[in-house]
Each structure stands twice: as C-alpha cells, then as structure tokens.
Design an enzyme around this catalytic site. Structure first.
Site, PDB file in Angstrom:
ATOM      1  N   ARG A  90       0.834  -1.206   0.000  1.00 36.45           N
ATOM      2  CA  ARG A  90       0.000   0.000   0.000  1.00 36.45           C
ATOM      3  C   ARG A  90       0.866   1.251   0.000  1.00 36.45           C
ATOM      4  O   ARG A  90       1.826   1.350   0.767  1.00 36.45           O
ATOM      5  CB  ARG A  90      -0.927   0.001   1.220  1.00 36.45           C
ATOM      6  CG  ARG A  90      -1.891  -1.163   1.158  1.00 36.45           C
ATOM      7  CD  ARG A  90      -2.949  -1.123   2.228  1.00 36.45           C
ATOM      8  NE  ARG A  90      -3.760  -2.338   2.109  1.00 36.45           N
ATOM      9  CZ  ARG A  90      -4.728  -2.675   2.944  1.00 36.45           C
ATOM     10  NH1 ARG A  90      -5.033  -1.883   3.967  1.00 36.45           N
ATOM     11  NH2 ARG A  90      -5.414  -3.782   2.755  1.00 36.45           N
ATOM     12  N   ARG A 125       1.933   0.568  10.363  1.00 43.97           N
ATOM     13  CA  ARG A 125       1.548   1.014   9.028  1.00 43.97           C
ATOM     14  C   ARG A 125       2.745   0.948   8.085  1.00 43.97           C
ATOM     15  O   ARG A 125       3.593   1.834   8.099  1.00 43.97           O
ATOM     16  CB  ARG A 125       0.989   2.446   9.107  1.00 43.97           C
ATOM     17  CG  ARG A 125       0.261   2.919   7.855  1.00 43.97           C
ATOM     18  CD  ARG A 125      -0.296   4.320   8.041  1.00 43.97           C
ATOM     19  NE  ARG A 125      -1.285   4.367   9.111  1.00 43.97           N
ATOM     20  CZ  ARG A 125      -2.599   4.126   8.936  1.00 43.97           C
ATOM     21  NH1 ARG A 125      -3.057   3.891   7.738  1.00 43.97           N
ATOM     22  NH2 ARG A 125      -3.422   4.162   9.952  1.00 43.97           N
ATOM     23  N   GLU A 154      -6.878  -1.752  15.206  1.00 39.84           N
ATOM     24  CA  GLU A 154      -7.513  -2.619  14.215  1.00 39.84           C
ATOM     25  C   GLU A 154      -6.550  -3.714  13.768  1.00 39.84           C
ATOM     26  O   GLU A 154      -5.399  -3.448  13.413  1.00 39.84           O
ATOM     27  CB  GLU A 154      -7.914  -1.769  13.004  1.00 39.84           C
ATOM     28  CG  GLU A 154      -8.495  -2.591  11.876  1.00 39.84           C
ATOM     29  CD  GLU A 154      -8.710  -1.771  10.602  1.00 39.84           C
ATOM     30  OE1 GLU A 154      -8.722  -0.521  10.687  1.00 39.84           O
ATOM     31  OE2 GLU A 154      -8.825  -2.386   9.535  1.00 39.84           O
ATOM     32  N   SER A 208     -10.659  -6.525   9.499  1.00 37.80           N
ATOM     33  CA  SER A 208     -11.834  -5.806   9.032  1.00 37.80           C
ATOM     34  C   SER A 208     -12.650  -6.794   8.224  1.00 37.80           C
ATOM     35  O   SER A 208     -12.144  -7.359   7.258  1.00 37.80           O
ATOM     36  CB  SER A 208     -11.359  -4.641   8.158  1.00 37.80           C
ATOM     37  OG  SER A 208     -12.391  -3.729   7.938  1.00 37.80           O
ATOM     38  N   ARG A 235       0.536  -6.934  12.414  1.00 37.96           N
ATOM     39  CA  ARG A 235      -0.088  -6.383  13.615  1.00 37.96           C
ATOM     40  C   ARG A 235      -0.286  -7.455  14.679  1.00 37.96           C
ATOM     41  O   ARG A 235      -0.268  -7.167  15.881  1.00 37.96           O
ATOM     42  CB  ARG A 235      -1.413  -5.702  13.270  1.00 37.96           C
ATOM     43  CG  ARG A 235      -1.189  -4.421  12.472  1.00 37.96           C
ATOM     44  CD  ARG A 235      -2.447  -3.620  12.255  1.00 37.96           C
ATOM     45  NE  ARG A 235      -2.144  -2.404  11.481  1.00 37.96           N
ATOM     46  CZ  ARG A 235      -3.034  -1.457  11.196  1.00 37.96           C
ATOM     47  NH1 ARG A 235      -4.285  -1.586  11.619  1.00 37.96           N
ATOM     48  NH2 ARG A 235      -2.688  -0.394  10.507  1.00 37.96           N
TER      49      ARG A 235
END
Length: 425
Positions: free
Chosen positions: A263, A278, A350, A353, A392
């Site tokens: 990303r 991130r 998070e 999802s 994560r």
RNA sequence: GGAGAGAUGGCUGAGUGGUCGAAAGCACCGGUCUUGAAAACCGGCAGGGCGCUUAGUCGCCCUCGAGAGUUCGAAUCUCUCUCUCUCCGCCA
C-alpha cells in the site's frame, strides 16, 4: 457498483444513503443520462428492425437477380446504416458517462449499520478476554523488538525507505509461524481452501473489487505495464471467479489466502510512522467468501467469528466494533473491525476488518450464481475479512507477551511452529 | 527473445460474405419406457439489454477474444490490441 435500474427507481433511498456516508454526490445527472440512454436505445432498436427488414428484401433481390431493386435499396441503406452508427456512438458516449458516475458511488449501507460521521461513532458490540497486567511499564513493540535484535527499522530504511521493516532471527520465524498457524486453523478447522494468487494484478481486477478507479493513488503500479501490486489478497481472490456463473450448490465458496500486501499509504503522512503498524509491505491472511444473497449476513457473522478465533487461541484481548455509516469503506455494505489490545500503546488497534459487500463487487466483476439449472443467473454476494493482519498480530504478541527482562514468551499455540521454543530472549 | 498456430455456447468442435445466435457430439434438465436404475427414444438447454393496450411457453435489439475498418449486409474479409498453444533460445 450499484444497479442503474435500482438507482433510478429508488432515487431518494440512494441520495439518503450517500448523505449517511457523509458523501455529497448529486445523482440527478446520472438519472437524466439514464433517461437519455433509454430513449436512444428505443430509437436505435426501431431503426435496426427497419434495417434488418430492408436487408431481407435485398437478400430476396439477390436471389431473384433483380439488379435494379438491389441498386435502389443499396444507396438508400448506406445513409440509413450510417445514421444508426452515429446514434450508437452517441449511446456509447452516454454509457461511458453513466459508468463513470456509477463507479464513484459507494455501496448502500445495510439497515443495521449505525449512523455516524467518523470512527468516534462506531459501536462496540463485543469484548473478549482481559487486559494483561504488568508489574512494570509495558514497552512498545519497536523497543522490545529492537532490543531483542529481531526488528530492524534502520537497515530497512537503507535498502528501501520509510515504512519498511526487516525481521530477523526469531522475529522472522515468528512472522512465519503466525502465517502457518493462521492458515492451518482456517483450512483445518473452518473449511477454507487455501489460495496462493499472483501478487500483481491488472486494472480489470482492481476495478472489480472497487479499488479502481477511485483509489488509484493508494496502489503501487509497475511502470510500463498494467500490473499493480495487490493491496490485499481480496483483489486476486475475489476476482478468481470474475465473469463466471457458479452453481448454487457450491455456495458458500470459502477461500483463505496468505499474501504480502502493498500500500502506498498516500494521505497517511505522519500517521503511525514508528513501528510495524503502518507499512508499505505487510503480510496478511485473508478470508474470502462467495455467498448466496439470502444468507450472506449469516456468513458475515461466521467470518467474523473465524477471524476472532485466531485471537482467542493466541489469548489476546480484543473488541469488535461495527463501523458507522461515515467510517465504512467504499465497497462495503457492513463492516466489523476487530481491534486488539496493545499494552505498549495503551489502546485497541484494528487487526481485522470483516465486510459484506453484497452484490457491489460481484456486479463490477460479474460473479453470478444459478439457483437451479433453469433459472436466470443472479449476482452473488462477496465477503472478506482479515484473518488476521500478520504484522499487527506480531506486534500484539510482542507487546502482550513481554516480560520485565525484555524477553517475550511465545504463546502456547505457536510453539509447535517455533520448533518447540517457549521464549524469545 | 525468435518462429509458427489459434481464440466460436458449460465442454469438444463445424462453419471462408446473406436463410447462422450458430451443425454435431458430450454434459446438464424434463419426459416416455422401467419394480428402480442404466440404455434407448422424444423434447429443452448461451449471455446481456430495451419495450409492452395482453408482464408472456410475449415482441424487439445486441453479442462468435477486444477495438476499429471494408460492405446494403461480417463468426466469415482488412488492420490494431489482448490472450492461449507448439517449437527453439534463455532462465529461478
């Protein structure tokens, strides 16, 4: 993508749902384009019927060798067919414009989704486990990792740049163990079929799942090609069945896929700059389902619980929130986020999802099912969820299982994947 | 990278300018026969769009990899692109 017919016959519902998402999109132009489209189609069809009729006369003239009739019809038809071609060009233009509109309209939220503007308005619906208690001040994962020599951010910067990390020794091993553990649970206990897809996909695939055209900036593109690094396994795995009609007896189709994800994180400047949270490249185990529309929300619940089970087996404290209308992703009709407790940062973050896209993606990618051999194909529902984000999860393990002396205890379920090791020190 | 072949319905595959949305076979669905099944026989069987005074076992239009062109008319001829296969070379 929404269904044009439904948009036109439910203008208020659509406009209302856009407002709920905090989107100020005017669909009146789309409606008038749709009107124009229909009128034009009727005109073209009439003209074609006429053209086909005269062509039949020509066929007869040819077979009768009636040259004078043939000649008169020919010149007449030349203009006629040119006229049709012009109208078709116009239609093509209108349809392109319509699709340009539709491609930028987000999905309609499910009625059960709470109204809200931002993540502040998300609703917590579940909490599992307990915050671990420490007799000392718990550290951040980057402190733990760097001190143990298993995380190296500096050298990653040297060879790539910011938002990259190097895992070393037991760090790399732990990452691999987590991937293996997650895949084993989902394939052996939850009945998912493992997929190893291409990590680069074309524009069509990116459009099918909704990343393109609106979020083009978020993806890495290989210059001079039509290849894009996948931002999630959702893209290749969902598009696996694009342009297909599945037999309803096969549903739900359940896939699990471990892939690296890439990303660009455009627009996230300054956010989570330290640590593994991130990154431009991270590993994720993704769950993807193709479901019958009548039970896709049950499938969403079971997908969520499949993802949660990983955290439970790792004995990590977490909560589940329903995203409100304003915080949901573009393609989703309903999304649950799973947030894991990170003691080093004293917050929930998070880690998964889980979404039901209903027929939003299947319409874009043309993924259908047939109820029985005689019935018309219908769009099925697609769902997906992280099960889980591996980087994560590694963060959560380091922070929750840290000891006062700087070592990290390996969660029991991971030990078989770590050569029986119990501690990283 | 070099040379060649090809892309047609769920699959195999025929079709080289009009009566072809498309032969035939397989698969699938329905029926006859049968105690049941198989076989045999009969029938059905692509996707999408638009219309409607009759919403239908209705009418019309489009689609033979994609796009452009020639023609009154294209699955069929021309061009471009994409993809697949075979052989050679290279390579993890």
């Amino acid at each position: 993508m929404l269904d044009l017919k439904k948009v036109c016959s439910n203008i208020e519902v659509v406009q209302e749902s856009l407002k709920k998402r905090g989107q100020d999109i005017d669909i009146s132009e789309l409606i008038s384009l749709s009107e124009k489209r229909r009128e034009l189609i009727v005109k073209i069809q009439g003209a074609r019927t006429e053209l086909n009729r005269i062509n039949d006369e020509i066929k007869i003239a040819v077979s009768k060798k009636d040259n004078s009739l043939l000649e008169s019809r020919r010149s007449e038809l030349k203009n006629f067919s040119q006229n049709i071609k012009d109208m078709e060009k116009e239609l093509d233009k209108i349809e392109t414009e319509i699709s340009n509109h539709l491609m930028y309209i987000p999905n309609i939220p499910h009625f059960s989704v709470p109204l809200g503007k931002s993540s502040e308005d998300n609703q917590e619906i579940k909490r599992w486990g307990k915050k671990p208690e420490f007799s000392f001040e718990p550290k951040n994962h980057w402190d733990i990792g760097e001190r143990l020599g298993i995380l190296d951010f500096e050298r990653a910067t040297k060879i790539a740049g910011t938002r990259f990390a190097v895992l070393k020794g037991m760090g790399a091993r732990l990452e691999r163990a987590l991937i293996d553990f997650m895949l084993d649970v989902h394939t052996k206990e939850h009945g998912y079929t493992e997929i190893w897809p291409p990590l680069m996909v074309n524009t069509k695939a990116m459009t099918g799942t909704g990343q393109f055209p609106k979020f083009r900036e978020d993806a890495f593109h290989i210059e001079g090609t039509d290849y894009h690094l996948i931002p999630t396994a959702e893209v290749p795995v969902t598009n696996l069945h694009s342009d297909e009609i599945l037999d309803s007896s096969l549903l739900p189709v359940k896939y699990v896929s471990y892939t690296p994800c890439f990303r660009a994180e455009a627009g996230a400047a300054g956010k989570d700059t330290r640590g593994l949270i991130r990154q431009h490249q991270f590993n994720k185990v993704e769950l993807v389902k193709f479901a019958h529309p009548k039970n896709s929300y049950d499938e969403l619940e079971s997908l969520l619980s499949d993802a949660c089970s990983i955290l439970e087996k790792l004995n990590l404290h977490y909560r589940v929130v329903v995203l409100c209308t304003g915080d949901m992703g573009f393609s989703s009709a309903k999304t649950y986020d799973i947030e894991v407790w990170l003691p080093g940062q004293n917050t929930f973050r998070e880690i998964s999802s889980c979404s039901n896209f209903e027929d939003f993606q299947s319409r874009r990618a043309s993924i259908k099912f047939r109820e029985n051999p005689k019935s018309k194909p219908e769009f099925l529902h697609t769902l997906n969820g992280s099960g889980l984000a591996v980087g994560r999860t590694l963060v959560a393990v380091l922070e929750n299982y840290q000891n006062e002396d700087g070592s990290v205890t390996i969660p029991e379920v991971l030990r078989p994947y770590m050569g029986g090791r119990e501690i990283i020190s």
